[in-house]
Structures are given as structure tokens and as C-alpha cells.
Design a protein around this motif. Structure first.
Motif, PDB file in Angstrom:
ATOM      1  N   ASP B  52       1.069  -1.189   0.145  1.00  0.00           N
ATOM      2  CA  ASP B  52       0.115   0.025   0.132  1.00  0.00           C
ATOM      3  C   ASP B  52       0.848   1.158   0.166  1.00  0.00           C
ATOM      4  OD1 ASP B  52       0.826  -0.723   2.915  1.00  0.00           O
ATOM      5  OD2 ASP B  52      -0.598   0.712   3.528  1.00  0.00           O
ATOM      6  N   THR B  53       0.282   2.282  -0.668  1.00  0.00           N
ATOM      7  CA  THR B  53       0.955   3.688  -0.702  1.00  0.00           C
ATOM      8  C   THR B  53      -0.069   4.600  -0.164  1.00  0.00           C
ATOM      9  OG1 THR B  53       0.570   4.082  -2.872  1.00  0.00           O
ATOM     10  CG2 THR B  53       2.405   2.820  -2.534  1.00  0.00           C
ATOM     11  N   PRO B  54       0.327   5.837   0.175  1.00  0.00           N
ATOM     12  CA  PRO B  54      -0.531   6.896   0.559  1.00  0.00           C
ATOM     13  C   PRO B  54      -1.234   7.281  -0.466  1.00  0.00           C
ATOM     14  CG  PRO B  54       1.445   7.183   1.391  1.00  0.00           C
ATOM     15  CD  PRO B  54       1.696   6.216   0.371  1.00  0.00           C
ATOM     16  N   MET B  55      -2.222   8.407  -0.138  1.00  0.00           N
ATOM     17  CA  MET B  55      -2.889   9.049  -1.410  1.00  0.00           C
ATOM     18  C   MET B  55      -1.535   9.947  -2.077  1.00  0.00           C
ATOM     19  SD  MET B  55      -6.398  10.654   0.024  1.00  0.00           S
ATOM     20  CE  MET B  55      -6.515  12.008  -1.259  1.00  0.00           C
ATOM     21  N   LYS B  56      -2.156  10.274  -3.299  1.00  0.00           N
ATOM     22  CA  LYS B  56      -1.094  11.246  -4.201  1.00  0.00           C
ATOM     23  C   LYS B  56      -0.061  10.333  -4.546  1.00  0.00           C
ATOM     24  CE  LYS B  56      -3.144  15.577  -2.329  1.00  0.00           C
ATOM     25  NZ  LYS B  56      -2.673  16.619  -1.710  1.00  0.00           N
ATOM     26  N   GLN B  57       0.168   9.213  -4.431  1.00  0.00           N
ATOM     27  CA  GLN B  57       1.274   8.308  -4.956  1.00  0.00           C
ATOM     28  C   GLN B  57       0.727   7.280  -5.875  1.00  0.00           C
ATOM     29  OE1 GLN B  57       4.266   7.088  -2.023  1.00  0.00           O
ATOM     30  NE2 GLN B  57       4.133   8.975  -0.974  1.00  0.00           N
ATOM     31  N   GLU B  58      -0.239   7.834  -6.643  1.00  0.00           N
ATOM     32  CA  GLU B  58      -0.968   6.583  -7.477  1.00  0.00           C
ATOM     33  C   GLU B  58      -0.045   6.338  -8.771  1.00  0.00           C
ATOM     34  OE1 GLU B  58      -2.133   9.679  -6.436  1.00  0.00           O
ATOM     35  OE2 GLU B  58      -4.109   9.241  -5.486  1.00  0.00           O
ATOM     36  N   THR B  59       1.062   7.081  -9.456  1.00  0.00           N
ATOM     37  CA  THR B  59       1.869   6.730 -10.523  1.00  0.00           C
ATOM     38  C   THR B  59       2.756   5.549  -9.889  1.00  0.00           C
ATOM     39  OG1 THR B  59       1.540   8.869 -11.357  1.00  0.00           O
ATOM     40  CG2 THR B  59       3.350   7.255 -11.833  1.00  0.00           C
ATOM     41  N   ASP B  60       3.344   5.741  -8.524  1.00  0.00           N
ATOM     42  CA  ASP B  60       4.171   5.111  -7.793  1.00  0.00           C
ATOM     43  C   ASP B  60       3.507   3.714  -7.815  1.00  0.00           C
ATOM     44  OD1 ASP B  60       6.277   6.939  -7.983  1.00  0.00           O
ATOM     45  OD2 ASP B  60       6.096   7.618  -5.942  1.00  0.00           O
ATOM     46  N   ARG B  61       2.389   3.691  -7.248  1.00  0.00           N
ATOM     47  CA  ARG B  61       1.766   2.632  -6.612  1.00  0.00           C
ATOM     48  C   ARG B  61       1.332   1.354  -8.078  1.00  0.00           C
ATOM     49  NH1 ARG B  61      -3.468   4.198  -5.136  1.00  0.00           N
ATOM     50  NH2 ARG B  61      -2.504   5.616  -3.675  1.00  0.00           N
ATOM     51  N   CYS B  62       1.226   2.324  -9.023  1.00  0.00           N
ATOM     52  CA  CYS B  62       0.690   1.543 -10.165  1.00  0.00           C
ATOM     53  C   CYS B  62       1.935   0.965 -11.002  1.00  0.00           C
ATOM     54  CB  CYS B  62       0.034   2.303 -11.370  1.00  0.00           C
ATOM     55  SG  CYS B  62      -1.658   2.668 -10.578  1.00  0.00           S
ATOM     56  N   LEU B  63       3.259   1.636 -10.939  1.00  0.00           N
ATOM     57  CA  LEU B  63       4.355   1.312 -11.285  1.00  0.00           C
ATOM     58  C   LEU B  63       4.814   0.117 -10.537  1.00  0.00           C
ATOM     59  CD1 LEU B  63       6.378   4.615 -12.127  1.00  0.00           C
ATOM     60  CD2 LEU B  63       5.773   3.034 -13.873  1.00  0.00           C
ATOM     61  N   ALA B  64       4.595   0.339  -9.405  1.00  0.00           N
ATOM     62  CA  ALA B  64       4.890  -0.924  -8.368  1.00  0.00           C
ATOM     63  C   ALA B  64       4.452  -2.222  -8.865  1.00  0.00           C
ATOM     64  CB  ALA B  64       4.960  -0.669  -6.964  1.00  0.00           C
ATOM     65  N   ALA B  65       2.915  -2.397  -9.056  1.00  0.00           N
ATOM     66  CA  ALA B  65       2.266  -3.007  -9.582  1.00  0.00           C
ATOM     67  C   ALA B  65       2.661  -3.752 -10.757  1.00  0.00           C
ATOM     68  CB  ALA B  65       0.615  -2.642  -9.595  1.00  0.00           C
ATOM     69  N   LEU B  66       3.003  -2.968 -11.920  1.00  0.00           N
ATOM     70  CA  LEU B  66       3.172  -3.441 -13.115  1.00  0.00           C
ATOM     71  C   LEU B  66       4.566  -4.182 -13.094  1.00  0.00           C
ATOM     72  CD1 LEU B  66       2.165  -0.402 -14.900  1.00  0.00           C
ATOM     73  CD2 LEU B  66       1.664  -2.673 -15.861  1.00  0.00           C
ATOM     74  N   LYS B  67       5.489  -3.555 -12.261  1.00  0.00           N
ATOM     75  CA  LYS B  67       6.823  -4.173 -12.059  1.00  0.00           C
ATOM     76  C   LYS B  67       6.549  -5.573 -11.455  1.00  0.00           C
ATOM     77  CE  LYS B  67      11.561  -2.916 -10.422  1.00  0.00           C
ATOM     78  NZ  LYS B  67      11.738  -4.089  -9.307  1.00  0.00           N
ATOM     79  N   LEU B  68       5.818  -5.654 -10.520  1.00  0.00           N
ATOM     80  CA  LEU B  68       5.754  -7.104  -9.810  1.00  0.00           C
ATOM     81  C   LEU B  68       4.961  -8.020 -11.037  1.00  0.00           C
ATOM     82  CD1 LEU B  68       4.189  -5.759  -6.291  1.00  0.00           C
ATOM     83  CD2 LEU B  68       6.176  -7.341  -6.576  1.00  0.00           C
ATOM     84  N   ALA B  69       4.096  -7.541 -11.657  1.00  0.00           N
ATOM     85  CA  ALA B  69       3.470  -8.578 -12.658  1.00  0.00           C
ATOM     86  C   ALA B  69       4.446  -8.737 -13.665  1.00  0.00           C
ATOM     87  CB  ALA B  69       2.438  -7.811 -13.289  1.00  0.00           C
ATOM     88  N   ALA B  70       5.589  -7.916 -13.942  1.00  0.00           N
ATOM     89  CA  ALA B  70       6.341  -8.265 -14.939  1.00  0.00           C
ATOM     90  C   ALA B  70       7.398  -9.197 -14.700  1.00  0.00           C
ATOM     91  CB  ALA B  70       7.027  -6.799 -15.454  1.00  0.00           C
ATOM     92  N   GLU B  71       7.556  -9.126 -13.293  1.00  0.00           N
ATOM     93  CA  GLU B  71       8.420 -10.188 -12.615  1.00  0.00           C
ATOM     94  C   GLU B  71       7.740 -11.640 -12.453  1.00  0.00           C
ATOM     95  OE1 GLU B  71      10.789  -6.685 -10.059  1.00  0.00           O
ATOM     96  OE2 GLU B  71       9.552  -8.233  -8.965  1.00  0.00           O
ATOM     97  N   GLY B  72       6.421 -11.779 -12.959  1.00  0.00           N
ATOM     98  CA  GLY B  72       5.688 -13.030 -12.721  1.00  0.00           C
ATOM     99  C   GLY B  72       4.775 -13.250 -11.758  1.00  0.00           C
ATOM    100  N   GLU B  73       4.613 -12.027 -10.871  1.00  0.00           N
ATOM    101  CA  GLU B  73       3.325 -12.067  -9.752  1.00  0.00           C
ATOM    102  C   GLU B  73       1.765 -12.011 -10.466  1.00  0.00           C
ATOM    103  OE1 GLU B  73       3.852 -12.977  -6.699  1.00  0.00           O
ATOM    104  OE2 GLU B  73       6.196 -12.312  -6.281  1.00  0.00           O
ATOM    105  N   THR B  74       1.067 -12.468  -9.960  1.00  0.00           N
ATOM    106  CA  THR B  74      -0.422 -12.109 -10.197  1.00  0.00           C
ATOM    107  C   THR B  74      -0.744 -11.071  -9.254  1.00  0.00           C
ATOM    108  OG1 THR B  74      -0.957 -14.422 -11.254  1.00  0.00           O
ATOM    109  CG2 THR B  74      -2.664 -12.905 -10.428  1.00  0.00           C
ATOM    110  N   VAL B  75      -1.077 -10.186  -9.764  1.00  0.00           N
ATOM    111  CA  VAL B  75      -1.296  -8.730  -9.082  1.00  0.00           C
ATOM    112  C   VAL B  75      -2.758  -8.278  -8.946  1.00  0.00           C
ATOM    113  CG1 VAL B  75      -0.563  -6.419  -8.597  1.00  0.00           C
ATOM    114  CG2 VAL B  75       1.229  -8.212  -9.332  1.00  0.00           C
ATOM    115  N   CYS B  76      -3.158  -7.695  -7.929  1.00  0.00           N
ATOM    116  CA  CYS B  76      -4.578  -7.043  -7.946  1.00  0.00           C
ATOM    117  C   CYS B  76      -4.382  -5.738  -7.385  1.00  0.00           C
ATOM    118  CB  CYS B  76      -5.523  -7.849  -7.308  1.00  0.00           C
ATOM    119  SG  CYS B  76      -7.139  -7.126  -7.344  1.00  0.00           S
ATOM    120  N   VAL B  77      -4.704  -4.470  -8.368  1.00  0.00           N
ATOM    121  CA  VAL B  77      -4.885  -3.393  -7.800  1.00  0.00           C
ATOM    122  C   VAL B  77      -5.988  -3.006  -7.705  1.00  0.00           C
ATOM    123  CG1 VAL B  77      -4.462  -0.788  -8.587  1.00  0.00           C
ATOM    124  CG2 VAL B  77      -2.824  -2.593  -9.501  1.00  0.00           C
ATOM    125  N   VAL B  78      -6.268  -2.502  -6.340  1.00  0.00           N
ATOM    126  CA  VAL B  78      -7.807  -2.563  -6.018  1.00  0.00           C
ATOM    127  C   VAL B  78      -8.044  -0.943  -5.566  1.00  0.00           C
ATOM    128  CG1 VAL B  78      -7.944  -4.509  -4.490  1.00  0.00           C
ATOM    129  CG2 VAL B  78      -7.244  -2.467  -3.539  1.00  0.00           C
TER     130      VAL B  78
END
Lengths: 243, 243
Positions: B52-78
Motif C-alpha cells: 500500500d501507498t498513501p494518497m497522491k502516490q498513484e503513479t508509484d503504486r501502479c508502477l510497482a504493481a506493473l513491475k511485480l506483474a512483469a516479474e511473474g506475480e499475479t497482482v490485483c490493484v484495488v
């Protein structure tokens, strides 16, 4: 005195139904709805009592539901999508003063603006307007006025009921109005049979949409100035990355 | 290469989550989201990995999610509500070209226009516009233009993000714009904490709404010319009973 639920089940796929919808349909004495919707739900609720009427008998259907509730039954009036978006919730409330004491609860569902958007990508990621092109209950002049206003505001637009046998050219007429303000290159998308067998999505320009025939099982999305295509998806940025 | 789901869980109540949302959150390796949303979901998924990340860090949060998915994880951005309506779906697609091969799926949810409407009655039973009053990512001039266009089209209007500490007078400014076209007697409704503890709804006129303070947990509904109050509910007729 019974209870009346007006509940949307989303586009049709079981996965897009909410837990509240399932619980409500499970617990009620009778499910009331348009025959097409009832046919879709019947396999999920074997043994359940159903009351269905054809299209264009909405008032009779809601009156029957209110009458059953007034007699003590727990009734669930089902709608596809969300029952508050071109659904039966408003009509039930309009008819309810003749059935004092019936407790009415609206159970929200996934409306086509949201379920269709998910198929296309993120077409309504910024301010949007939802407009029905059906003039069965609305003067076409008012529909034109709203299309014109939505275009002037650079809204993303989601069109419900974009066509039918009797209204084959309505989408074309709507596009012509939108084209007075929006670029012919505006990114648009259409989704047919959302969440059901034969689901199909297609992305095209507003100029191409104008000359495309769609049917009543289709939901249409028209982008705003910033809507773009990213890897085959229709995406309206909110502004996180600048415009 | 992993998969990335962008999934809306609705207003927060478990009953308004879809089966697809629950299945997706159950099956994924990691749930990514805004801290406030993660705190709400954590009790439902004990043992699950969260990021989790605080408000106003939407871009960092989505980048982290995409990076995890690219590494093979199944990620759910809620997201709360629907992930395609002022949610993360658009931003994820915007960032996705740097993560080729990550398969993105949007899981729709119940947006506040629908869940709030169900509490009030049937306020968006006819054509409606959804507008966010937040000018963090959108010029206020564009918000004003859209309010003006929505009023000109006699749309029902649903306002998201109607206020915050820094924008205490934005709802008043919005009402002043709407009042240039809409009657001060227009039926309006506000809903706070939809589907959560402390849910509260209130129906009032547009003139009264102008002088009402709301917070960021509130969704605001402004009726069209035909919106009425029926037994304490806000109802916009579709036209079945005439106007």
C-alpha cells in the motif's frame, strides 16, 4: 406487509453479480422481471417462483410486484445492469404511493457504462455523460439537446439503447450532432453482449462510428479530446501523466 | 510474465462486491492499493500479501504493481467504487507500454453514482453526467465548463470529490454555476459513507445544497427538471407515467 427489492444483476455474468443481489434473489419469495432477464436467471434459482412479462409492460410488472409485496410476499424485481439507471427503481417508487407500507430497497448493480468500459480499457476515466438514444419515453428533441450539451462539455459519452429495428439510423443522427463539436478522429468504442456469450469489442473513430450499424445489445462509448488508444485499449486519462 | 487485475470493490460493504472481485482478490499473489482501501480489505484476506501507498502516490503504486506483474506475480490493484471511474485503470494502461507482456484485466465495481443513488431512491433514472470537483488533476475552468454544459442539457448530475479541506467552497461554486440554468427548487441529494458505518442521506433543494458543507466522503446528486420527492426518496422518472 412484505418487502420489495429492486435489484440489478449487472450484465448477466454470474461473476459480475454482487453478493447482495445473490442473497436477495435467494431469500425472496418471488422474482419479477422482463421475460428475457428471467430466462437468464431461472437456471440459478431452481424451484424459485418467477413472474415475468414481455417488454413494454413495465408498469404492469411493477404494479404486480407491489401488489404481491402488499399481500405479504418478499418480492425481488430484477433488472439487468443497475436498477437505478434506466431500470425499474424509479417506476417502482412512482407507483408506490398506492401501496403504503411496502418497504422498498434498491440493490445496485454493475451498469453497462462500467462493465462495457472494463472490456474496452478505461474509456470513462474522466467526467462522462450517460445518454439513452431510445425515444420511446423521451422526446428526440431532448436527446439531441443532451448530445449537444455533452459534446460542448467535452464529456466522454456512453450511449445506451443506441439502436433498434425501428431506430436504425439513430446512432448516425447522434454522431452527426456530436461531430458538430467533437473531432471525427475522436476515439470511440463499441461493446456487444457485455459479459455474455459472444462478447465483442471494437475500437474506431467517431467518423467510422457514424457509419457503423449496431444493435440493441450494444453499448457505445465516445471519448473526450484526450482519449487515446494504448495497445488496442480505449483509454481516457484522468491527468496523472499530464495531458 | 504475470497478470495484473485492476479491480473495483464498490463502496466498501462486502455485499456490494462482485463475485469476480472476490475471486480475483482471493487468487492473486499480492493486493496493491491506497492505504485506506487496503486497511478495509485486510480483514477479508488474512495471510494475503499487501502493498500500500498513501494518497497522491498513484503513479508509484501502479508502477510497482506493473513491475511485480512483469516479474511473474499475479497482482490485483484495488480501487474503491469502479476502477474505471476516476480509478486506477486508466493510469495502469498509460504506464503499461513500459511493461510489455503484462496481461491487464479490468474488473468492474459498483461506482458511487449507482451505490449512492440506491440509498437516495432513483435519482439518476434518466440521462446523467458524472463530474469530479477535484482540481488536483483537472483545470477548474474545464470543471466549470462541464458543469455549465450539464446544466444546459438538463442532465441529472452526480458530483464526485465535492469538497476537501483545501476546496471547502467548491461545491458552492459548482451550485452557483448550475443555478444559472437549473431552478433553485431542483431536488438534490447527498449521501455520506455509502454502504459503510455511519451511512447518512439527506434530500434538499439546490438552493439549500449551495449553502451546505459536505466532506470528501460524500457523493452529491442534483436532479433534472422532472426529479421529485416521493415518500422521502429522490426520484427521477424515466417517463413511464408521463412527465
Amino acid at each position: 406487509m412484505g418487502k420489495l427489492y429492486v435489484a440489478g444483476y449487472g450484465p448477466g455474468a454470474v461473476g459480475m453479480m454482487t453478493a447482495d443481489f445473490r442473497a436477495c434473489a435467494d431469500a425472496c419469495d418471488i422474482i419479477v422481471g422482463y421475460s428475457g432477464y428471467i430466462d437468464a436467471l431461472r437456471p440459478l434459482y431452481p424451484g424459485k417462483q418467477f413472474f415475468d412479462t414481455p417488454m413494454k409492460q413495465e408498469t404492469d410488472r411493477c404494479l404486480a410486484a407491489l401488489k404481491l409485496a402488499a399481500e405479504g410476499e418478499t418480492v425481488c424485481v430484477v433488472c439487468s445492469g443497475d436498477s437505478g439507471v434506466y431500470g425499474m427503481a424509479g417506476l417502482v417508487y412512482e407507483l408506490s404511493p398506492d401501496f403504503p407500507g411496502v418497504e422498498i430497497t434498491v440493490i445496485p448493480g454493475i451498469t453497462a457504462a462500467c462493465s462495457g468500459a472494463a472490456v474496452l480499457g478505461a474509456p470513462i476515466g474522466h467526467d462522462f455523460a450517460v445518454i439513452s438514444l431510445s425515444d420511446l419515453l423521451t422526446d428526440w428533441a431532448l436527446i439531441e439537446k443532451r448530445l449537444c450539451a455533452a459534446a460542448m462539455g467535452d464529456f466522454c459519452v456512453c450511449l445506451y439503447n443506441p439502436s433498434s429495428h425501428k431506430r436504425a439510423d439513430y446512432l448516425q443522427k447522434a454522431c452527426d450532432i456530436l461531430l458538430e463539436e467533437k473531432s471525427p478522429e475522436t476515439v470511440c468504442g463499441i461493446v456487444r453482449n457485455i459479459g455474455r456469450d459472444g462478447e465483442a469489442a471494437h475500437i474506431l473513430t467517431l467518423a467510422q462510428l457514424r457509419d457503423t450499424r449496431v444493435d440493441m445489445f450494444t453499448t457505445v462509448f465516445i471519448g473526450n479530446t484526450n482519449t487515446k488508444i494504448i495497445d488496442g485499449k480505449m483509454v481516457t486519462p484522468r491527468g496523472y501523466r499530464g495531458v
